[in-house]
Design a protein around this motif. Structure first.
Motif: not given
Length: 219
Positions: A8-21
């Motif tokens: 869940k934390c990893f998914s949250h980290f990915l979702s917080s990344l800007p697009e195309n990062k």
């Protein structure tokens, strides 16, 4: 529950990344003792790219591209710098670079670069901390060549050669002794041969014959 929390934390980290990062993680140090190295480039990408290119660069300024791999949904290709033996493999969320026949001069810091080539926009990762690959010198081991001839054959041949050497020596000594004895016999024979008596003035009379007294015939 623990794994669920991490995911869940990893998914949250990915979702917080800007697009195309694109983010890349590498191990900091890799010690090579057998001339072979395996460098893993873990990456995260949340864009919509279909074609990618991953490359391995050498030096603090990433001046030398060691090798690269490119892939899309249907095919993969890889190529290496002629001064290196390198091949890349793509797996889910990571690229693996295998290097072999490395030498001590190739000790340096290596950086992974991941690029999303198509469709636009083109993006690539920020420069990672890199991996220091330390290639140790391998000492040259001098091994005595192992003979293909079995040991017992070598011992047998050595014994036969030694026997023939002794036999030839014995024959030579016997021949030399016989030659020496023949020389001695000939010398003894020559010493026993009678010699002529010394020269005498009166050859008609032996030296031991008494001298006649001719005065008895005088009258």
């Amino acid at each position: 529950s623990h794994m669920y929390f991490i995911n869940k934390c990893f998914s949250h980290f990915l979702s917080s990344l800007p697009e195309n990062k694109i983010l890349v993680a590498q191990r900091p140090l890799l010690i090579v003792a057998n001339k072979t190295a395996t460098l893993v480039c873990n990456y995260t990408y949340n864009g919509t790219g279909k074609e990618f290119r991953a490359s391995l660069h050498k030096g603090t300024d990433s001046a030398v591209e060691v090798c690269f791999i490119s892939w899309n949904t249907t095919k993969t290709s890889t190529n290496s710098n002629k001064e290196f033996n390198c091949q890349g493999f793509h797996d889910k969320d990571k690229v693996i670079f295998n290097l072999w026949n490395m030498n001590a001069n190739q000790t340096d810091i290596y950086f992974c670069k991941i690029e999303a080539m198509y469709p636009p926009p083109y993006v690539y990762n920020e420069k990672s901390n890199g991996t220091v690959i330390h290639v140790k010198d391998t000492p040259i081991q001098t091994q005595e060549p192992q003979s293909a001839i079995p040991l017992w054959i070598m011992v047998a041949v050595t014994g036969v050669l030694a026997f023939y050497s002794m036999l030839i020596t014995a024959v030579f000594i016997n021949y030399w002794q016989k030659s020496k004895n023949n020389v001695y016999h000939q010398s003894d024979y020559m010493n026993m041969t009678p010699r002529h008596p010394p020269y005498q003035k009166n050859k008609g009379y032996p030296s031991y014959a008494p001298t006649r007294d001719y005065t008895a015939y005088r009258s």
